[in-house]
Write a protein that holds these residues in place. Structure first.
Motif, PDB file in Angstrom:
ATOM      1  N   LEU A  79       0.818  -1.210   0.000  1.00 42.04           N
ATOM      2  CA  LEU A  79       0.000   0.000   0.000  1.00 42.04           C
ATOM      3  C   LEU A  79       0.857   1.268   0.000  1.00 42.04           C
ATOM      4  O   LEU A  79       0.528   2.241  -0.680  1.00 42.04           O
ATOM      5  CB  LEU A  79      -0.934  -0.009   1.212  1.00 42.04           C
ATOM      6  CG  LEU A  79      -2.116  -0.987   1.119  1.00 42.04           C
ATOM      7  CD1 LEU A  79      -2.781  -1.145   2.477  1.00 42.04           C
ATOM      8  CD2 LEU A  79      -3.127  -0.494   0.076  1.00 42.04           C
ATOM      9  N   GLU A  80       1.946   1.257   0.769  1.00 34.90           N
ATOM     10  CA  GLU A  80       2.862   2.400   0.765  1.00 34.90           C
ATOM     11  C   GLU A  80       3.362   2.652  -0.661  1.00 34.90           C
ATOM     12  O   GLU A  80       3.407   3.795  -1.138  1.00 34.90           O
ATOM     13  CB  GLU A  80       4.052   2.141   1.697  1.00 34.90           C
ATOM     14  CG  GLU A  80       3.709   2.028   3.173  1.00 34.90           C
ATOM     15  CD  GLU A  80       3.657   3.384   3.865  1.00 34.90           C
ATOM     16  OE1 GLU A  80       3.429   4.394   3.175  1.00 34.90           O
ATOM     17  OE2 GLU A  80       3.828   3.418   5.098  1.00 34.90           O
ATOM     18  N   ALA A  81       3.734   1.554  -1.348  1.00 32.17           N
ATOM     19  CA  ALA A  81       4.238   1.686  -2.715  1.00 32.17           C
ATOM     20  C   ALA A  81       3.163   2.211  -3.662  1.00 32.17           C
ATOM     21  O   ALA A  81       3.418   3.073  -4.505  1.00 32.17           O
ATOM     22  CB  ALA A  81       4.762   0.343  -3.209  1.00 32.17           C
ATOM     23  N   ARG A 111       7.103   7.281   1.755  1.00 35.48           N
ATOM     24  CA  ARG A 111       6.375   6.013   1.681  1.00 35.48           C
ATOM     25  C   ARG A 111       7.118   5.012   0.794  1.00 35.48           C
ATOM     26  O   ARG A 111       7.224   3.824   1.120  1.00 35.48           O
ATOM     27  CB  ARG A 111       4.968   6.250   1.122  1.00 35.48           C
ATOM     28  CG  ARG A 111       4.037   7.014   2.067  1.00 35.48           C
ATOM     29  CD  ARG A 111       2.654   7.176   1.452  1.00 35.48           C
ATOM     30  NE  ARG A 111       1.774   7.997   2.271  1.00 35.48           N
ATOM     31  CZ  ARG A 111       1.095   7.557   3.322  1.00 35.48           C
ATOM     32  NH1 ARG A 111       1.206   6.288   3.689  1.00 35.48           N
ATOM     33  NH2 ARG A 111       0.308   8.364   4.007  1.00 35.48           N
ATOM     34  N   LEU A 112       7.644   5.499  -0.332  1.00 39.66           N
ATOM     35  CA  LEU A 112       8.368   4.614  -1.250  1.00 39.66           C
ATOM     36  C   LEU A 112       9.644   4.087  -0.609  1.00 39.66           C
ATOM     37  O   LEU A 112      10.035   2.941  -0.839  1.00 39.66           O
ATOM     38  CB  LEU A 112       8.676   5.360  -2.550  1.00 39.66           C
ATOM     39  CG  LEU A 112       7.441   5.615  -3.445  1.00 39.66           C
ATOM     40  CD1 LEU A 112       7.747   6.670  -4.491  1.00 39.66           C
ATOM     41  CD2 LEU A 112       6.989   4.309  -4.105  1.00 39.66           C
ATOM     42  N   GLU A 113      10.270   4.915   0.191  1.00 41.60           N
ATOM     43  CA  GLU A 113      11.463   4.436   0.911  1.00 41.60           C
ATOM     44  C   GLU A 113      11.073   3.334   1.899  1.00 41.60           C
ATOM     45  O   GLU A 113      11.775   2.317   2.009  1.00 41.60           O
ATOM     46  CB  GLU A 113      12.134   5.590   1.642  1.00 41.60           C
ATOM     47  CG  GLU A 113      12.928   6.516   0.740  1.00 41.60           C
ATOM     48  CD  GLU A 113      13.896   7.376   1.526  1.00 41.60           C
ATOM     49  OE1 GLU A 113      14.851   6.799   2.101  1.00 41.60           O
ATOM     50  OE2 GLU A 113      13.702   8.607   1.582  1.00 41.60           O
ATOM     51  N   VAL A 119      14.160   3.282  -6.528  1.00 40.93           N
ATOM     52  CA  VAL A 119      14.211   4.030  -7.791  1.00 40.93           C
ATOM     53  C   VAL A 119      13.078   5.054  -7.839  1.00 40.93           C
ATOM     54  O   VAL A 119      13.276   6.216  -8.211  1.00 40.93           O
ATOM     55  CB  VAL A 119      14.126   3.075  -8.997  1.00 40.93           C
ATOM     56  CG1 VAL A 119      13.988   3.865 -10.300  1.00 40.93           C
ATOM     57  CG2 VAL A 119      15.354   2.182  -9.057  1.00 40.93           C
ATOM     58  N   GLU A 120      11.866   4.620  -7.462  1.00 37.35           N
ATOM     59  CA  GLU A 120      10.727   5.536  -7.475  1.00 37.35           C
ATOM     60  C   GLU A 120      10.916   6.667  -6.451  1.00 37.35           C
ATOM     61  O   GLU A 120      10.571   7.826  -6.714  1.00 37.35           O
ATOM     62  CB  GLU A 120       9.427   4.778  -7.200  1.00 37.35           C
ATOM     63  CG  GLU A 120       8.995   3.845  -8.313  1.00 37.35           C
ATOM     64  CD  GLU A 120       9.717   2.483  -8.286  1.00 37.35           C
ATOM     65  OE1 GLU A 120      10.584   2.293  -7.405  1.00 37.35           O
ATOM     66  OE2 GLU A 120       9.401   1.632  -9.129  1.00 37.35           O
ATOM     67  N   ALA A 121      11.459   6.312  -5.290  1.00 37.67           N
ATOM     68  CA  ALA A 121      11.733   7.351  -4.288  1.00 37.67           C
ATOM     69  C   ALA A 121      12.748   8.357  -4.835  1.00 37.67           C
ATOM     70  O   ALA A 121      12.616   9.572  -4.644  1.00 37.67           O
ATOM     71  CB  ALA A 121      12.259   6.720  -3.001  1.00 37.67           C
ATOM     72  N   CYS A 137      19.079   7.402  -2.363  1.00 33.61           N
ATOM     73  CA  CYS A 137      18.165   6.373  -2.862  1.00 33.61           C
ATOM     74  C   CYS A 137      18.764   5.616  -4.052  1.00 33.61           C
ATOM     75  O   CYS A 137      18.582   4.398  -4.181  1.00 33.61           O
ATOM     76  CB  CYS A 137      16.832   7.005  -3.252  1.00 33.61           C
ATOM     77  SG  CYS A 137      15.862   7.561  -1.832  1.00 33.61           S
ATOM     78  N   LEU A 138      19.466   6.316  -4.918  1.00 29.97           N
ATOM     79  CA  LEU A 138      20.114   5.652  -6.058  1.00 29.97           C
ATOM     80  C   LEU A 138      21.188   4.681  -5.582  1.00 29.97           C
ATOM     81  O   LEU A 138      21.385   3.611  -6.179  1.00 29.97           O
ATOM     82  CB  LEU A 138      20.701   6.693  -7.006  1.00 29.97           C
ATOM     83  CG  LEU A 138      19.698   7.526  -7.793  1.00 29.97           C
ATOM     84  CD1 LEU A 138      20.420   8.592  -8.613  1.00 29.97           C
ATOM     85  CD2 LEU A 138      18.843   6.643  -8.709  1.00 29.97           C
TER      86      LEU A 138
END
Length: 388
Positions: A79-81, A111-113, A119-121, A137-138
């Motif tokens: 759900l976070e993703a 949330r993505l983290e 990658v999305e974050a 993040c990368l």
């Protein structure tokens, strides 16, 4: 919940009916009321999948996350993703310009983290311009090539920002001490580094609009008007002239004053009423041996006084009686003022004599001042204003 409870519990039947009718939110709240938040989370997840716009999707999945039991970690990460990706896609499409859009994008990145969607974050942080978080993040994602490009860009930006800070500081210091040419050059370079920065553009505009044009300047020196002309020959006339003198007998370009080796000469420029010395119209060019009264027709007369630091031209008779102009190609000096003036390229510079106190605005100045329209300077106790 057991099969029999589902069969006989009125709320269960209501929840099933609501689900069949497509009212998933109502069904979800009924399951929560019956102590089955996991089922409610599933229904809200489905509701988000069916939603037609981002806001509805995100709201449904936020509610699903709120209902999801803490021990269902995979469901919570999913759900976070979902929430993070939905906000990211919306930001890509609409842009993240407003404060609210940026706030939502920051929340999506976090949330993505948590969902380990690195990658999305990173994409969120790139849209936000947060290069440190982007690089972090990368690195987690193993995106080495993209990370290297980000680090190169970040280093270049840091260098640019440091140079920009130095230029702004340089112009501030230069402006205080009267080195306006240094300030102007610093601001011009700064605008190249930050072309979209309105504050830098405004500082440059303010200094450019006050910059004297040409090699002429008018001053108020202790209450007396004095003109400076930084070139020879200097044309005297009613208009379109270096030295403007008003009068009915004065032609538009009446005569000119020039230096020929060590001599100062006056030449009539074909004026309608003639250029007179001792009441006699001159023909061609006449050398002056010292201070000489010159008539411009019948109603205007000047005294031309050759000097080592400029030729003084005083209006003795006419509408501009009492005004003085000092003309020359090198240093010019105004009587009663402990300073010299010189035109260098497109600058008009005032250089005080040694040991003379100079105050520009409220700042004591120890060197020459690049003059701007509107300047008020005190030179050895004498007030000097640069007139526009």
């Amino acid at each position: 919940m057991s099969f029999f409870r589902r069969l006989f519990d009125t709320r269960a039947r209501q929840a099933l009916d609501a689900e069949v009718q497509g009212d998933l939110r109502k069904a979800a709240y009924l399951w929560v009321d019956m102590g089955d938040p996991g089922k409610a989370a599933e229904l809200m997840t489905r509701l988000g999948e069916q939603a037609k716009n981002v806001e509805e999707k995100v709201q449904a999945w936020v509610d699903a996350l709120r209902f999801m039991p803490p021990d269902r970690e995979d469901g919570r990460r999913d759900l976070e993703a979902r929430i993070g990706v939905a906000v990211l896609e919306s930001a890509r499409e609409r842009g993240a310009v407003s404060a609210d859009a940026k706030r939502k994008l920051v929340d999506a990145a976090e949330r993505l983290e948590r969902a380990e969607k690195w990658v999305e974050a990173a994409d969120c942080y790139e849209l936000l311009g947060r290069n440190e978080d982007l690089a972090r993040c990368l690195e987690h994602a193993g995106e080495i090539e993209r990370l290297e490009k980000v680090l190169e860009t970040t280093h270049a930006k840091e260098q640019r920002d440091a140079r920009l800070r130095r230029l702004v500081s340089e112009q501030e210091m230069a402006t205080r001490v009267g080195a306006r040419d240094v300030a102007r050059r610093a601001l011009r370079e700064a605008t190249l580094l930050a072309p979209s920065d309105p504050s830098i553009a405004e500082m440059l505009r303010r200094i450019e609009e006050k910059w004297p044009r040409g090699r002429r300047l008018k001053l108020d020196v202790g209450g007396a008007r004095v003109g400076l002309v930084g070139s020879l020959p200097a044309v005297i006339g009613r208009s379109d002239a270096d030295v403007v003198v008003r009068g009915g007998s004065v032609s538009r370009r009446h005569c000119e004053i020039a230096r020929r080796e060590d001599a100062v000469v006056v030449r009539d420029l074909g004026s309608r009423n003639g250029t007179l010395i001792a009441g006699v119209p001159i023909a061609g060019e006449i050398a002056l041996s010292g201070p000489t009264e010159i008539g411009l027709g019948d109603d205007v007369s000047l005294r031309v006084s050759p000097g080592a630091q400029g030729i003084a031209i005083d209006v003795l008779r006419g509408l501009d009686r009492g005004e003085r102009v000092v003309a020359g190609e090198a240093e010019l000096r105004v009587a009663g003022l402990s300073a010299t003036f010189v035109f260098v390229d497109d600058r008009a510079v005032m250089q005080p004599d040694a040991g003379v106190s100079v105050v520009l605005g409220a700042q004591n100045v120890a060197a020459g001042v690049d003059l701007l329209y509107g300047d008020v300077i005190t030179v050895g106790g004498v007030r000097v204003e640069v007139l526009a």
